[in-house]
Scaffold this motif. Structure first.
Motif, PDB file in Angstrom:
ATOM      1  N   VAL A  18     -39.726 -11.718  16.731  1.00  0.00           N
ATOM      2  CA  VAL A  18     -39.100 -11.351  15.415  1.00  0.00           C
ATOM      3  C   VAL A  18     -39.384  -9.764  14.855  1.00  0.00           C
ATOM      4  N   SER A  19     -40.555  -9.310  15.084  1.00  0.00           N
ATOM      5  CA  SER A  19     -40.906  -7.920  14.772  1.00  0.00           C
ATOM      6  C   SER A  19     -39.867  -7.085  15.230  1.00  0.00           C
ATOM      7  N   PHE A  20     -39.728  -7.234  16.503  1.00  0.00           N
ATOM      8  CA  PHE A  20     -38.706  -6.286  17.325  1.00  0.00           C
ATOM      9  C   PHE A  20     -37.311  -6.362  16.891  1.00  0.00           C
ATOM     10  N   CYS A  21     -37.028  -7.722  16.442  1.00  0.00           N
ATOM     11  CA  CYS A  21     -35.811  -8.032  16.143  1.00  0.00           C
ATOM     12  C   CYS A  21     -35.388  -7.117  14.614  1.00  0.00           C
ATOM     13  N   LEU A  22     -36.371  -7.170  13.930  1.00  0.00           N
ATOM     14  CA  LEU A  22     -36.223  -6.582  12.659  1.00  0.00           C
ATOM     15  C   LEU A  22     -36.073  -4.944  12.728  1.00  0.00           C
ATOM     16  N   VAL A  23     -37.071  -4.625  13.492  1.00  0.00           N
ATOM     17  CA  VAL A  23     -37.074  -3.053  13.813  1.00  0.00           C
ATOM     18  C   VAL A  23     -35.746  -2.623  14.473  1.00  0.00           C
ATOM     19  N   ILE A  24     -35.539  -3.446  15.447  1.00  0.00           N
ATOM     20  CA  ILE A  24     -34.287  -2.538  16.242  1.00  0.00           C
ATOM     21  C   ILE A  24     -33.064  -2.771  15.387  1.00  0.00           C
ATOM     22  N   SER A  25     -32.713  -3.892  14.833  1.00  0.00           N
ATOM     23  CA  SER A  25     -31.257  -4.023  14.197  1.00  0.00           C
ATOM     24  C   SER A  25     -31.486  -3.215  12.853  1.00  0.00           C
ATOM     25  N   SER A  26     -32.572  -2.726  12.454  1.00  0.00           N
ATOM     26  CA  SER A  26     -32.745  -1.820  11.245  1.00  0.00           C
ATOM     27  C   SER A  26     -32.137  -0.474  11.703  1.00  0.00           C
ATOM     28  N   LEU A  27     -32.866   0.004  12.797  1.00  0.00           N
ATOM     29  CA  LEU A  27     -32.638   1.327  13.244  1.00  0.00           C
ATOM     30  C   LEU A  27     -31.037   1.365  13.911  1.00  0.00           C
ATOM     31  N   PHE A  28     -30.715   0.209  14.485  1.00  0.00           N
ATOM     32  CA  PHE A  28     -29.157   0.326  14.811  1.00  0.00           C
ATOM     33  C   PHE A  28     -28.409   0.371  13.506  1.00  0.00           C
ATOM     34  N   TYR A  29     -28.576  -0.170  12.258  1.00  0.00           N
ATOM     35  CA  TYR A  29     -27.865   0.260  11.192  1.00  0.00           C
ATOM     36  C   TYR A  29     -27.959   1.500  10.482  1.00  0.00           C
ATOM     37  N   LEU A  30     -29.154   2.079  10.689  1.00  0.00           N
ATOM     38  CA  LEU A  30     -29.466   3.434  10.341  1.00  0.00           C
ATOM     39  C   LEU A  30     -28.666   4.386  11.110  1.00  0.00           C
ATOM     40  N   THR A  31     -28.648   4.148  12.295  1.00  0.00           N
ATOM     41  CA  THR A  31     -27.853   5.033  13.248  1.00  0.00           C
ATOM     42  C   THR A  31     -26.569   5.005  13.122  1.00  0.00           C
ATOM     43  N   ILE A  32     -25.758   3.945  13.039  1.00  0.00           N
ATOM     44  CA  ILE A  32     -24.355   3.835  12.933  1.00  0.00           C
ATOM     45  C   ILE A  32     -23.976   4.388  11.648  1.00  0.00           C
ATOM     46  N   ASN A  33     -24.864   4.274  10.693  1.00  0.00           N
ATOM     47  CA  ASN A  33     -24.455   4.808   9.341  1.00  0.00           C
ATOM     48  C   ASN A  33     -25.011   5.943   8.851  1.00  0.00           C
ATOM     49  N   ASP A  34     -25.336   6.704  10.119  1.00  0.00           N
ATOM     50  CA  ASP A  34     -25.929   8.181   9.990  1.00  0.00           C
ATOM     51  C   ASP A  34     -26.865   8.392   8.799  1.00  0.00           C
ATOM     52  N   ILE A  35     -27.668   7.521   8.696  1.00  0.00           N
ATOM     53  CA  ILE A  35     -29.023   7.688   7.984  1.00  0.00           C
ATOM     54  C   ILE A  35     -30.226   8.002   8.523  1.00  0.00           C
ATOM     55  N   SER A  36     -30.913   8.843   8.226  1.00  0.00           N
ATOM     56  CA  SER A  36     -32.285   9.230   9.026  1.00  0.00           C
ATOM     57  C   SER A  36     -33.200   8.468   9.137  1.00  0.00           C
ATOM     58  N   PRO A  37     -33.536   8.343  10.598  1.00  0.00           N
ATOM     59  CA  PRO A  37     -34.605   7.166  10.814  1.00  0.00           C
ATOM     60  C   PRO A  37     -35.903   7.655  10.024  1.00  0.00           C
TER      61      PRO A  37
END
Length: 423
Positions: A18-37
């Motif tokens: 679950v921890s990886f699911c949370l982090v990876i999905s969040s980073l995916f969202y930030l990337t495609i919405n052009d938000i700084s990681p």
């Protein structure tokens, strides 16, 4: 928003932690919405580094590990057996009472199951109790731990919801005792039906001897709760005291040595890292839910489709029970608390009351497949197949669900003690 939830669900179904699911999905969202990681790093630092209260989590876990290795659990069970062992189904009642006492020290259901569970199952087997009965009582009684203070789930809920952890601790005392009373009543009924014979009532001298041997262990909850009520220390400081006290007792009992400390620290680290990773991942995930106004949208959905508090509580309970069947407790609390808290406040439900409802729902989830961590621990300590334990424990899930409904619709059970103490 769909990319966040879709990627999270996909990875969860694929069996990723679950921890990886949370982090990876969040980073995916930030990337495609052009938000700084960099935002992700900031959120992680704020969620863990800036929370003094969260420090109590590894400390309470460590206290539980020390108690399980330091001879404390055996003394607690011995005293409980002398006290109630003469009642029909005696060892079942002793099992529940020992869990109530131990819950005032460890704060986790897994610590109860893994420590007390092995002792209780052996004692009940030697006394001729059915394996199904023994497993069911042991598993069901273990979830009292996170209801009666101290409670690791209560710490996390308090931090995320922004409510007093001390008040949550006190609010859990009466519901926890009520759970124990209801389970003991069911144990009595089952034992009558199964024809378990009564054992001889322990003499006063024997009870006093058992009490003397376990006195300092039993004193732990009084020190923790009394210290917090007296304003002498915070929940985090209480956790430090619990660790120090458990170490002193274990050394006095000569059950652990200095060479055992690294093993206990490693065990604590293994149990704690997963919790902190989930909290870190959920902080990023929760921030995205907030900027997408998901809590507000869900609140509006409730308001527009549900017109009274009773229906809202029933729906929330059903949701939490279903989530508890598929998601680990810490993950569910960190993800759902920010989403559901605005809803319960809108319907006039006290956040402290809701916190106990949420924790109890998720504790019942520990007894249900497919996740059911308590069931897996029971299987490991008893060498009994998982499927057999699932079948044995269903009657207790029904009893605990009745308790849940009573606590849900009689909020005084939760709020009475904090009110009397002026909290």
């Amino acid at each position: 928003m769909l990319e966040l939830l879709g990627s999270f669900a996909l990875m969860l179904v694929a069996g990723m932690p679950v921890s990886f699911c949370l982090v990876i999905s969040s980073l995916f969202y930030l990337t495609i919405n052009d938000i700084s990681p960099i935002i992700a790093i900031q959120r992680v630092a704020m969620s863990i580094g800036d929370s003094f209260t969260l420090l109590s989590v590894p400390l309470f876990v460590l206290a539980g590990c020390i108690m399980n290795s330091g001879g404390i659990t055996e003394r607690i069970f011995g005293f409980a057996n002398k006290l109630v062992g003469h009642i029909t189904g005696g060892l079942g009642h002793a099992n529940i009472l020992a869990s109530i006492i131990f819950s005032g020290m460890s704060g986790t259901a897994i610590a109860d199951t893994g420590g007390l569970g092995a002792i209780e199952l052996k004692a009940m087997k030697d006394a001729g109790y059915d394996e199904d009965f023994s497993l069911a009582v042991t598993g069901a009684s273990s979830i009292i731990g996170p209801i009666i203070p101290p409670s690791v789930p209560a710490v996390l809920f308090g931090v995320i919801a922004g409510v007093s952890v001390g008040k949550l601790f006190i609010a859990g005392i009466v519901p926890g005792l009520f759970m124990g009373l209801m389970m003991s009543a069911f144990v009595y009924i089952q034992s009558k039906r199964k024809g378990y014979k009564k054992t001889e009532r322990a003499r006063v001298k024997e009870i006093l001897q058992a009490f003397r041997k376990s006195f300092f262990a039993i004193l732990t909850p009084a020190i923790i709760i009394g210290g917090m009520l007296g304003g002498m220390f915070t929940p985090t400081e209480a956790a430090v005291i619990a660790v120090a006290y458990a170490l002193v007792l274990s050394f006095v009992y000569k059950e652990i040595k200095l060479k055992d400390i690294p093993r206990l620290l490693k065990e604590t680290g293994n149990n704690t890292v997963s919790v902190m990773l989930i909290v870190a991942g959920a902080s990023i995930f929760g921030w995205i839910l907030t900027i997408e106004q998901v809590p507000q949208k869900i609140t509006y959905l409730f308001i527009n489709n549900i017109d009274n508090q009773v229906v809202a509580l029933l729906f929330i309970n059903l949701l939490l029970l279903m989530v508890g069947m598929f998601m680990e407790t810490i993950s569910a609390i960190t993800i759902l608390t920010p989403v559901l808290l605005p809803v319960v406040i809108t319907f006039g439900i006290d956040p402290i009351h809701f916190g106990i409802i949420m924790i109890l729902n998720l504790m019942i989830g520990l007894l249900t497949p497919p996740v059911g961590m308590v069931l897996y621990v029971l299987s490991a300590v008893s060498n009994v197949p998982f499927e057999k334990i699932v079948k044995a424990i269903w009657p207790y899930i029904i009893v605990l669900s009745i308790v849940l409904m009573i606590i849900t619709f009689v909020p005084e059970i939760v709020l009475m003690l904090p009110g009397l103490l002026g909290m």
